[in-house]
Design a protein around this motif. Sequence first.
Motif, PDB file in Angstrom:
ATOM      1  N   GLU A  57       0.814  -1.208   0.000  1.00 53.53           N
ATOM      2  CA  GLU A  57       0.000   0.000   0.000  1.00 53.53           C
ATOM      3  C   GLU A  57       0.853   1.266   0.000  1.00 53.53           C
ATOM      4  OE1 GLU A  57      -3.145   0.387  -0.364  1.00 53.53           O
ATOM      5  OE2 GLU A  57      -3.889  -1.663  -0.190  1.00 53.53           O
ATOM      6  N   ILE A  58       1.899   1.270   0.805  1.00 52.50           N
ATOM      7  CA  ILE A  58       2.702   2.494   0.906  1.00 52.50           C
ATOM      8  C   ILE A  58       3.628   2.643  -0.307  1.00 52.50           C
ATOM      9  CG2 ILE A  58       4.686   1.626   2.207  1.00 52.50           C
ATOM     10  CD1 ILE A  58       4.339   4.119   4.015  1.00 52.50           C
ATOM     11  N   ARG A  59       3.971   1.520  -0.928  1.00 51.75           N
ATOM     12  CA  ARG A  59       4.777   1.575  -2.153  1.00 51.75           C
ATOM     13  C   ARG A  59       3.985   2.208  -3.293  1.00 51.75           C
ATOM     14  NH1 ARG A  59       6.177  -3.482  -2.203  1.00 51.75           N
ATOM     15  NH2 ARG A  59       8.225  -3.283  -1.227  1.00 51.75           N
ATOM     16  N   LYS A  60       2.682   1.975  -3.300  1.00 54.34           N
ATOM     17  CA  LYS A  60       1.826   2.513  -4.363  1.00 54.34           C
ATOM     18  C   LYS A  60       1.850   4.035  -4.422  1.00 54.34           C
ATOM     19  CE  LYS A  60      -1.661  -1.185  -4.232  1.00 54.34           C
ATOM     20  NZ  LYS A  60      -3.073  -1.476  -3.855  1.00 54.34           N
ATOM     21  N   VAL A  61       2.063   4.689  -3.271  1.00 49.95           N
ATOM     22  CA  VAL A  61       1.994   6.153  -3.252  1.00 49.95           C
ATOM     23  C   VAL A  61       3.369   6.799  -3.350  1.00 49.95           C
ATOM     24  CG1 VAL A  61      -0.201   6.211  -2.050  1.00 49.95           C
ATOM     25  CG2 VAL A  61       1.914   6.224  -0.713  1.00 49.95           C
ATOM     26  N   GLY A  62       4.399   5.992  -3.665  1.00 46.78           N
ATOM     27  CA  GLY A  62       5.693   6.572  -3.983  1.00 46.78           C
ATOM     28  C   GLY A  62       6.787   6.404  -2.953  1.00 46.78           C
ATOM     29  N   PHE A  63       6.521   5.705  -1.854  1.00 48.40           N
ATOM     30  CA  PHE A  63       7.562   5.485  -0.854  1.00 48.40           C
ATOM     31  C   PHE A  63       8.521   4.402  -1.331  1.00 48.40           C
ATOM     32  CE2 PHE A  63       4.562   7.759   1.640  1.00 48.40           C
ATOM     33  CZ  PHE A  63       5.201   8.218   2.788  1.00 48.40           C
ATOM     34  N   GLU A  64       9.799   4.593  -1.014  1.00 44.96           N
ATOM     35  CA  GLU A  64      10.787   3.538  -1.213  1.00 44.96           C
ATOM     36  C   GLU A  64      10.698   2.609  -0.008  1.00 44.96           C
ATOM     37  OE1 GLU A  64      15.652   2.997  -1.461  1.00 44.96           O
ATOM     38  OE2 GLU A  64      14.751   4.964  -1.870  1.00 44.96           O
ATOM     39  N   VAL A  65      10.401   1.333  -0.224  1.00 42.46           N
ATOM     40  CA  VAL A  65      10.001   0.427   0.855  1.00 42.46           C
ATOM     41  C   VAL A  65      11.042  -0.664   1.075  1.00 42.46           C
ATOM     42  CG1 VAL A  65       8.242  -1.201   1.651  1.00 42.46           C
ATOM     43  CG2 VAL A  65       7.555   0.892   0.449  1.00 42.46           C
ATOM     44  N   MET A 131      -3.118   1.283  11.532  1.00 44.10           N
ATOM     45  CA  MET A 131      -2.566   1.066  10.191  1.00 44.10           C
ATOM     46  C   MET A 131      -3.327   1.859   9.141  1.00 44.10           C
ATOM     47  SD  MET A 131      -1.571  -2.985  10.036  1.00 44.10           S
ATOM     48  CE  MET A 131      -2.800  -3.700  11.140  1.00 44.10           C
ATOM     49  N   THR A 132      -4.637   1.914   9.293  1.00 45.14           N
ATOM     50  CA  THR A 132      -5.456   2.614   8.309  1.00 45.14           C
ATOM     51  C   THR A 132      -5.175   4.115   8.326  1.00 45.14           C
ATOM     52  OG1 THR A 132      -7.177   0.928   8.605  1.00 45.14           O
ATOM     53  CG2 THR A 132      -7.812   2.972   7.503  1.00 45.14           C
ATOM     54  N   CYS A 133      -5.102   4.704   9.516  1.00 43.55           N
ATOM     55  CA  CYS A 133      -4.799   6.139   9.616  1.00 43.55           C
ATOM     56  C   CYS A 133      -3.385   6.434   9.122  1.00 43.55           C
ATOM     57  CB  CYS A 133      -4.971   6.607  11.059  1.00 43.55           C
ATOM     58  SG  CYS A 133      -6.680   6.549  11.662  1.00 43.55           S
ATOM     59  N   TRP A 134      -2.468   5.557   9.419  1.00 47.73           N
ATOM     60  CA  TRP A 134      -1.072   5.676   8.963  1.00 47.73           C
ATOM     61  C   TRP A 134      -1.015   5.724   7.442  1.00 47.73           C
ATOM     62  CZ3 TRP A 134       1.857   1.811   6.357  1.00 47.73           C
ATOM     63  CH2 TRP A 134       3.253   1.903   6.439  1.00 47.73           C
ATOM     64  N   LEU A 135      -1.718   4.803   6.801  1.00 49.19           N
ATOM     65  CA  LEU A 135      -1.721   4.775   5.345  1.00 49.19           C
ATOM     66  C   LEU A 135      -2.430   5.998   4.776  1.00 49.19           C
ATOM     67  CD1 LEU A 135      -1.087   3.416   2.668  1.00 49.19           C
ATOM     68  CD2 LEU A 135      -3.253   2.167   2.886  1.00 49.19           C
ATOM     69  N   GLY A 136      -3.549   6.391   5.390  1.00 52.70           N
ATOM     70  CA  GLY A 136      -4.254   7.573   4.908  1.00 52.70           C
ATOM     71  C   GLY A 136      -3.390   8.810   4.967  1.00 52.70           C
ATOM     72  N   ALA A 137      -2.636   8.972   6.057  1.00 56.05           N
ATOM     73  CA  ALA A 137      -1.728  10.118   6.169  1.00 56.05           C
ATOM     74  C   ALA A 137      -0.618  10.031   5.127  1.00 56.05           C
ATOM     75  CB  ALA A 137      -1.145  10.188   7.575  1.00 56.05           C
ATOM     76  N   ALA A 138      -0.111   8.823   4.886  1.00 51.99           N
ATOM     77  CA  ALA A 138       0.928   8.652   3.868  1.00 51.99           C
ATOM     78  C   ALA A 138       0.406   9.061   2.493  1.00 51.99           C
ATOM     79  CB  ALA A 138       1.401   7.200   3.845  1.00 51.99           C
ATOM     80  N   ARG A 139      -0.817   8.670   2.184  1.00 52.94           N
ATOM     81  CA  ARG A 139      -1.409   9.057   0.899  1.00 52.94           C
ATOM     82  C   ARG A 139      -1.557  10.572   0.800  1.00 52.94           C
ATOM     83  NH1 ARG A 139      -6.537   4.836   0.162  1.00 52.94           N
ATOM     84  NH2 ARG A 139      -5.323   2.921  -0.146  1.00 52.94           N
TER      85      ARG A 139
END
Length: 433
Positions: A57-65, A131-139
């Motif tokens: 999920e976090i890779r999809k928004v451009g993070f290097e994972v 996890m959901t809030c974490w991903l939402g903030a990352a997006r």
Amino acid sequence: MKPFVFLFLVSSLNAAEPLDTFIEKERPSLIQLYEHLHAHPELSLHEEKTSVRMAEEIRKVGFEVTEKVGGFGVVGVLKNGPGKTVLVRTDLDGLPVREIGSVPYVSKTTTKDDAGNDVSVMHACGHDMHMTCWLGAARALAASKDQWQGTLVFIAQPAEERGLGALAMVGDGLYQRFPKPDVCLALHCDSSLAVGTFGFTSGPATASTDTVEIMVKGIGGHGAMPNLTKDPIVLASQIVLALQTIDSRELHPVEPVVITVGKFIGGTKSNIIPDKVELGLTVRTTSTETRTQVLEAIKRICRGLGIAAGLPENLLPEIAITGPGTPSVYNDPALTARVTQVWAEAFGKTSVIERKPTMAGEDFSRYTMTPDKIPVFLAWLGTVAPEKMERAKASGEILPSLHSPFYRPEPAPSITFGVKAMTLAVLYELNHK
């Protein structure tokens, strides 16, 4: 803090889309993710599928994972020019609790624990919401790169419930292999706060935790002939009661401490006196000095009562402190003040509630316990529908607590407020010099 800077951050996620509009657009997919995570929890140290999903999920928004940091830990890095580095943590693991409820996404997961026992698994502490809030903030932050400069380090940590994950990630080179943060932030669900409110404590915020195992030995025999035995059940019962005098008679009256005996195992039949009893304790303190005093007192009391029961040296109770424990979280006062001011202006002053320290444990403390002493701030996210809280208050009903089989956050509003709160906190820290 400069008000015009804050208003700019709130009013515009990027040149075309306000933050609230962005969250509203993302909310359906975030709710879907939350329900999936809630229905498929994994125990501590076994978060394989959960970590893979978070990495994807976090890779999809451009993070290097990078995956498998300190076990099943995930580290995502997003660089956007020179500036501060902000770390945001979520936790991955569920608990061995059988969920009771009728929602479509109720957890029906069962597995083997590390001892080989069949157990049910549930996200009874809200890590699925974290996890959901974490991903939402990352997006949101990835979509607003024109609003900030610096580096984001988003980490998904295993084994928080066992106090092992943060230590493992730090030990696996979190601060050496990846950009070292200037500050670390995290949200934790709260089962006693209404949606739309946030709890905080400046300074010591959680307790240090220790798990103590006591093997109480004896000489078994016939229940009708206790004079020919040394009864470990009686001795263990005396120990349980005597341990409570540590708090009431050995410590300063206002010094917080909890000594809970959560495990008492002994015997096989009503007319048989066994030869051993197992006690399991959780010990919560808020200072190093008190922790040392309490643990030493437990050892002294067990030994003394064993001698009083007439046990020989080789049968005196054995005490073992298992695991590394979790130190107390210390919320950096300056960081706490900055973030809560941002939230007070965004959500209203009454939405930000100062609260007393909790005796719960949290290994988020580990991220500041390095030579760098990086400031951290752990806040509490309200997850209970306001109308439910009002009904409970009126009727005297006790709402489900964290770790209860009945606990579930209100998904949509909790996600909305959690994503917005974390996004605003990170944006301000990145732009605060």
